[in-house]
Design an enzyme around this catalytic site. Structure first.
Site, PDB file in Angstrom:
ATOM      1  N   ASN A  23       0.866  -1.176   0.000  1.00  0.00           N
ATOM      2  CA  ASN A  23       0.000   0.000   0.000  1.00  0.00           C
ATOM      3  C   ASN A  23       0.903   1.226   0.000  1.00  0.00           C
ATOM      4  O   ASN A  23       1.845   1.299   0.796  1.00  0.00           O
ATOM      5  CB  ASN A  23      -0.901   0.010   1.237  1.00  0.00           C
ATOM      6  CG  ASN A  23      -1.848  -1.169   1.263  1.00  0.00           C
ATOM      7  OD1 ASN A  23      -2.289  -1.645   0.229  1.00  0.00           O
ATOM      8  ND2 ASN A  23      -2.154  -1.652   2.451  1.00  0.00           N
ATOM      9  N   GLN A  61      -2.320   2.695   3.290  1.00  0.00           N
ATOM     10  CA  GLN A  61      -1.090   2.625   4.077  1.00  0.00           C
ATOM     11  C   GLN A  61      -1.311   3.355   5.404  1.00  0.00           C
ATOM     12  O   GLN A  61      -1.714   4.511   5.430  1.00  0.00           O
ATOM     13  CB  GLN A  61       0.083   3.248   3.319  1.00  0.00           C
ATOM     14  CG  GLN A  61       1.409   3.074   4.044  1.00  0.00           C
ATOM     15  CD  GLN A  61       2.601   3.603   3.259  1.00  0.00           C
ATOM     16  OE1 GLN A  61       2.451   4.238   2.213  1.00  0.00           O
ATOM     17  NE2 GLN A  61       3.796   3.340   3.755  1.00  0.00           N
ATOM     18  N   HIS A 115       6.496  -1.662   3.674  1.00  0.00           N
ATOM     19  CA  HIS A 115       6.238  -3.046   4.051  1.00  0.00           C
ATOM     20  C   HIS A 115       5.323  -3.675   3.014  1.00  0.00           C
ATOM     21  O   HIS A 115       4.565  -2.997   2.338  1.00  0.00           O
ATOM     22  CB  HIS A 115       5.622  -3.151   5.448  1.00  0.00           C
ATOM     23  CG  HIS A 115       4.331  -2.430   5.605  1.00  0.00           C
ATOM     24  ND1 HIS A 115       4.242  -1.048   5.699  1.00  0.00           N
ATOM     25  CD2 HIS A 115       3.053  -2.887   5.669  1.00  0.00           C
ATOM     26  CE1 HIS A 115       2.980  -0.699   5.837  1.00  0.00           C
ATOM     27  NE2 HIS A 115       2.228  -1.792   5.811  1.00  0.00           N
TER      28      HIS A 115
END
Length: 119
Positions: free
Chosen positions: A91, A98, A104
């Site tokens: 994201n 996000q 990540h």
């Protein structure tokens, strides 16, 4: 730089073992652990230990070798936990979902309905 920027991210704190997590894989620069709010039977977060990059676009531009390592760790996790079949989701930005601004990826596998998030 704000005080918030000086604080370690939740992922840096997990990597430093300040916050407990169910770690499933780790290298010198990358850590993988089960998501605390899983969205699939297998839902693992894979992230660099350092919070130097906010999102995958910054990581790709700044350290493509680290991005490749992150993807390799994700692949290994999927091989171990999901017979090698998985989705890898990054994201990028708040409006894209996000919530932690430390790059990540989410490894998602198992029980995903056909047609869901097809792409």
């Amino acid at each position: 730089m704000t005080d918030e920027a000086l604080e370690p991210t939740v992922f840096e704190r997990i990597a430093a073992r300040e916050i407990p997590a169910r770690i499933v894989a780790e290298t010198e620069r990358v850590i993988a652990f089960h998501d605390i709010a899983p969205q699939a039977p297998v839902h693992v977060v894979v992230t660099p230990k350092s919070g130097s990059y906010r999102d995958v676009v910054e990581l790709a531009a700044g350290d493509p070798e680290l991005l490749a390592e992150l993807v390799a760790v994700a692949n290994g996790v999927a091989a171990e936990l999901a017979d090698g079949e998985f989705r890898l989701v990054f994201n990028t930005g708040a409006s894209a979902g996000q919530t932690v601004f430390h790059v990540h990826a989410h490894v998602l596998a198992g029980g995903l309905e056909e047609g869901t998030l097809a792409g």
